[in-house]
Motif scaffolding. Structure first.
Motif, PDB file in Angstrom:
ATOM      1  N   ILE A 256      54.479  58.712  45.400  1.00 41.30           N
ATOM      2  CA  ILE A 256      54.738  59.073  46.801  1.00 41.30           C
ATOM      3  C   ILE A 256      56.217  59.381  47.012  1.00 41.30           C
ATOM      4  CG2 ILE A 256      54.708  58.212  49.181  1.00 41.30           C
ATOM      5  CD1 ILE A 256      52.208  56.528  48.291  1.00 41.30           C
ATOM      6  N   ALA A 257      57.084  58.502  46.540  1.00 44.37           N
ATOM      7  CA  ALA A 257      58.526  58.703  46.701  1.00 44.37           C
ATOM      8  C   ALA A 257      59.001  59.937  45.951  1.00 44.37           C
ATOM      9  CB  ALA A 257      59.278  57.473  46.207  1.00 44.37           C
ATOM     10  N   ASN A 258      58.424  60.187  44.767  1.00 42.97           N
ATOM     11  CA  ASN A 258      58.842  61.325  43.961  1.00 42.97           C
ATOM     12  C   ASN A 258      58.545  62.656  44.634  1.00 42.97           C
ATOM     13  OD1 ASN A 258      60.016  62.301  41.459  1.00 42.97           O
ATOM     14  ND2 ASN A 258      57.956  63.054  41.001  1.00 42.97           N
ATOM     15  N   ARG A 259      57.497  62.710  45.439  1.00 45.56           N
ATOM     16  CA  ARG A 259      57.188  63.947  46.160  1.00 45.56           C
ATOM     17  C   ARG A 259      58.356  64.373  47.041  1.00 45.56           C
ATOM     18  NH1 ARG A 259      51.859  62.298  48.801  1.00 45.56           N
ATOM     19  NH2 ARG A 259      51.183  61.126  47.008  1.00 45.56           N
ATOM     20  N   TYR A 260      59.035  63.389  47.618  1.00 44.39           N
ATOM     21  CA  TYR A 260      60.138  63.691  48.534  1.00 44.39           C
ATOM     22  C   TYR A 260      61.470  63.834  47.811  1.00 44.39           C
ATOM     23  CZ  TYR A 260      56.603  62.605  51.955  1.00 44.39           C
ATOM     24  OH  TYR A 260      55.448  62.614  52.687  1.00 44.39           O
ATOM     25  N   THR A 261      61.754  62.954  46.863  1.00 42.10           N
ATOM     26  CA  THR A 261      63.046  63.040  46.169  1.00 42.10           C
ATOM     27  C   THR A 261      63.135  64.283  45.296  1.00 42.10           C
ATOM     28  OG1 THR A 261      62.243  61.603  44.392  1.00 42.10           O
ATOM     29  CG2 THR A 261      63.489  60.562  46.169  1.00 42.10           C
ATOM     30  N   SER A 262      62.026  64.722  44.735  1.00 40.59           N
ATOM     31  CA  SER A 262      62.071  65.893  43.858  1.00 40.59           C
ATOM     32  C   SER A 262      62.319  67.191  44.621  1.00 40.59           C
ATOM     33  CB  SER A 262      60.789  65.991  43.026  1.00 40.59           C
ATOM     34  OG  SER A 262      59.669  66.158  43.855  1.00 40.59           O
ATOM     35  N   ARG A 263      62.159  67.176  45.935  1.00 37.25           N
ATOM     36  CA  ARG A 263      62.494  68.361  46.736  1.00 37.25           C
ATOM     37  C   ARG A 263      64.004  68.586  46.768  1.00 37.25           C
ATOM     38  NH1 ARG A 263      58.473  67.494  51.917  1.00 37.25           N
ATOM     39  NH2 ARG A 263      56.539  67.693  50.729  1.00 37.25           N
ATOM     40  N   VAL A 264      64.749  67.491  46.746  1.00 29.15           N
ATOM     41  CA  VAL A 264      66.213  67.560  46.778  1.00 29.15           C
ATOM     42  C   VAL A 264      66.793  67.537  45.362  1.00 29.15           C
ATOM     43  CG1 VAL A 264      68.291  66.380  47.600  1.00 29.15           C
ATOM     44  CG2 VAL A 264      66.229  66.377  48.999  1.00 29.15           C
ATOM     45  N   ASN A 265      66.202  66.730  44.508  1.00 27.41           N
ATOM     46  CA  ASN A 265      66.671  66.533  43.143  1.00 27.41           C
ATOM     47  C   ASN A 265      65.471  66.678  42.208  1.00 27.41           C
ATOM     48  OD1 ASN A 265      68.187  65.774  40.910  1.00 27.41           O
ATOM     49  ND2 ASN A 265      68.028  63.585  41.333  1.00 27.41           N
ATOM     50  N   PRO A 266      65.223  67.889  41.697  1.00 23.78           N
ATOM     51  CA  PRO A 266      64.008  68.134  40.908  1.00 23.78           C
ATOM     52  C   PRO A 266      63.928  67.263  39.649  1.00 23.78           C
ATOM     53  CG  PRO A 266      65.103  70.195  41.461  1.00 23.78           C
ATOM     54  CD  PRO A 266      66.032  69.094  41.858  1.00 23.78           C
ATOM     55  N   ASN A 267      62.698  66.928  39.260  1.00 26.21           N
ATOM     56  CA  ASN A 267      62.471  66.239  37.995  1.00 26.21           C
ATOM     57  C   ASN A 267      62.850  67.179  36.857  1.00 26.21           C
ATOM     58  OD1 ASN A 267      61.424  64.041  39.368  1.00 26.21           O
ATOM     59  ND2 ASN A 267      59.318  64.728  39.159  1.00 26.21           N
ATOM     60  N   VAL A 268      63.240  66.603  35.729  1.00 24.50           N
ATOM     61  CA  VAL A 268      63.633  67.410  34.575  1.00 24.50           C
ATOM     62  C   VAL A 268      62.835  66.977  33.353  1.00 24.50           C
ATOM     63  CG1 VAL A 268      65.963  67.876  35.423  1.00 24.50           C
ATOM     64  CG2 VAL A 268      65.556  65.860  34.002  1.00 24.50           C
ATOM     65  N   SER A 269      62.722  67.902  32.410  1.00 23.66           N
ATOM     66  CA  SER A 269      62.034  67.611  31.148  1.00 23.66           C
ATOM     67  C   SER A 269      62.986  66.905  30.202  1.00 23.66           C
ATOM     68  CB  SER A 269      61.558  68.905  30.495  1.00 23.66           C
ATOM     69  OG  SER A 269      60.573  69.512  31.289  1.00 23.66           O
ATOM     70  N   ALA A 270      62.430  65.992  29.435  1.00 27.25           N
ATOM     71  CA  ALA A 270      63.202  65.271  28.434  1.00 27.25           C
ATOM     72  C   ALA A 270      62.246  64.812  27.334  1.00 27.25           C
ATOM     73  CB  ALA A 270      63.905  64.074  29.058  1.00 27.25           C
ATOM     74  N   THR A 271      62.802  64.278  26.279  1.00 26.97           N
ATOM     75  CA  THR A 271      62.004  63.717  25.197  1.00 26.97           C
ATOM     76  C   THR A 271      62.438  62.281  24.970  1.00 26.97           C
ATOM     77  OG1 THR A 271      61.809  65.872  24.127  1.00 26.97           O
ATOM     78  CG2 THR A 271      61.349  63.941  22.770  1.00 26.97           C
ATOM     79  N   ILE A 272      61.485  61.370  25.073  1.00 30.04           N
ATOM     80  CA  ILE A 272      61.746  59.974  24.739  1.00 30.04           C
ATOM     81  C   ILE A 272      61.581  59.843  23.235  1.00 30.04           C
ATOM     82  CG2 ILE A 272      60.873  57.601  24.912  1.00 30.04           C
ATOM     83  CD1 ILE A 272      62.272  58.450  27.422  1.00 30.04           C
ATOM     84  N   LYS A 273      62.562  59.266  22.596  1.00 29.52           N
ATOM     85  CA  LYS A 273      62.482  58.955  21.172  1.00 29.52           C
ATOM     86  C   LYS A 273      62.244  57.451  21.087  1.00 29.52           C
ATOM     87  CE  LYS A 273      64.898  61.688  18.341  1.00 29.52           C
ATOM     88  NZ  LYS A 273      63.826  62.570  17.986  1.00 29.52           N
ATOM     89  N   ARG A 274      60.969  57.099  21.025  1.00 26.15           N
ATOM     90  CA  ARG A 274      60.558  55.691  21.007  1.00 26.15           C
ATOM     91  C   ARG A 274      60.785  55.106  19.615  1.00 26.15           C
ATOM     92  NH1 ARG A 274      55.501  55.204  23.991  1.00 26.15           N
ATOM     93  NH2 ARG A 274      56.920  54.887  25.707  1.00 26.15           N
ATOM     94  N   SER A 275      61.521  54.020  19.573  1.00 33.83           N
ATOM     95  CA  SER A 275      61.841  53.372  18.310  1.00 33.83           C
ATOM     96  C   SER A 275      60.574  52.854  17.636  1.00 33.83           C
ATOM     97  CB  SER A 275      62.817  52.224  18.552  1.00 33.83           C
ATOM     98  OG  SER A 275      63.115  51.579  17.338  1.00 33.83           O
ATOM     99  N   THR A 276      60.399  53.209  16.358  1.00 31.92           N
ATOM    100  CA  THR A 276      59.240  52.746  15.591  1.00 31.92           C
ATOM    101  C   THR A 276      59.665  51.910  14.391  1.00 31.92           C
ATOM    102  OG1 THR A 276      59.205  54.805  14.322  1.00 31.92           O
ATOM    103  CG2 THR A 276      57.789  54.697  16.281  1.00 31.92           C
ATOM    104  N   GLY A 277      60.934  51.532  14.358  1.00 28.95           N
ATOM    105  CA  GLY A 277      61.425  50.728  13.240  1.00 28.95           C
ATOM    106  C   GLY A 277      62.413  51.518  12.408  1.00 28.95           C
ATOM    107  N   TYR A 278      62.310  51.361  11.092  1.00 30.06           N
ATOM    108  CA  TYR A 278      63.232  52.062  10.209  1.00 30.06           C
ATOM    109  C   TYR A 278      62.628  52.206   8.825  1.00 30.06           C
ATOM    110  CZ  TYR A 278      64.239  47.405   8.389  1.00 30.06           C
ATOM    111  OH  TYR A 278      64.129  46.154   7.835  1.00 30.06           O
TER     112      TYR A 278
END
Length: 134
Positions: free
Chosen positions: A6-28
């Motif tokens: 709900i909040a994102n509908r309004y905030t994204s009008r002023v500050n759009p969401n952006v694409s990114a990539t999460i690099k989730r740690s899986t160990g080493y």
């Protein structure tokens, strides 16, 4: 009820969401020389990036985390650095031109999870690591 949605509908009008990539740690893995090499699983996401508030910065200073900070709102389960467990935390990578710090793409670490709302969303502090090209 998903308040983040709900909040994102309004905030994204002023500050759009952006694409990114999460690099989730899986160990080493360990190289033949004995060096540990971190491994990650990539997860494409859309995030809301905002400036860190004074309160957020105070929390990070109390954890002795210095650097360039932002706050993201994300609908994914991510983990931050856990120093006592010697865990590095997940990373987030933004493509070129998304963040003002670098026009070639940036890599940030999730330095603190500031708020958790079940499995729906998290508010996380991110800290700039260095320029990133992949």
């Amino acid at each position: 009820m998903n308040l983040r949605s709900i909040a994102n509908r309004y905030t994204s009008r002023v500050n759009p969401n952006v694409s990114a990539t999460i690099k989730r740690s899986t160990g080493y893995t360990t190289s033949p020389s004995g060096t540990r090499i971190p491994t990650y699983a990539d997860l494409p996401v859309r995030v809301q990036v905002q400036t860190a508030s004074n309160g957020d910065i105070q929390k990070l200073e109390a954890l002795n985390i210095q650097g360039v900070h932002r706050v993201i709102y994300i609908s994914a389960e991510v983990e931050a650095m856990i120093r006592v467990d010697k865990k590095g935390g997940d990373q987030i990578v933004f493509e070129a031109g998304v963040m003002p710090e670098d026009d070639q793409g940036t890599r940030w670490i999730i330095s603190a999870v500031l708020e958790v709302w079940g499995h729906e969303w998290r508010k996380c502090a991110i800290t700039l690591q260095n320029s990133y090209t992949a």
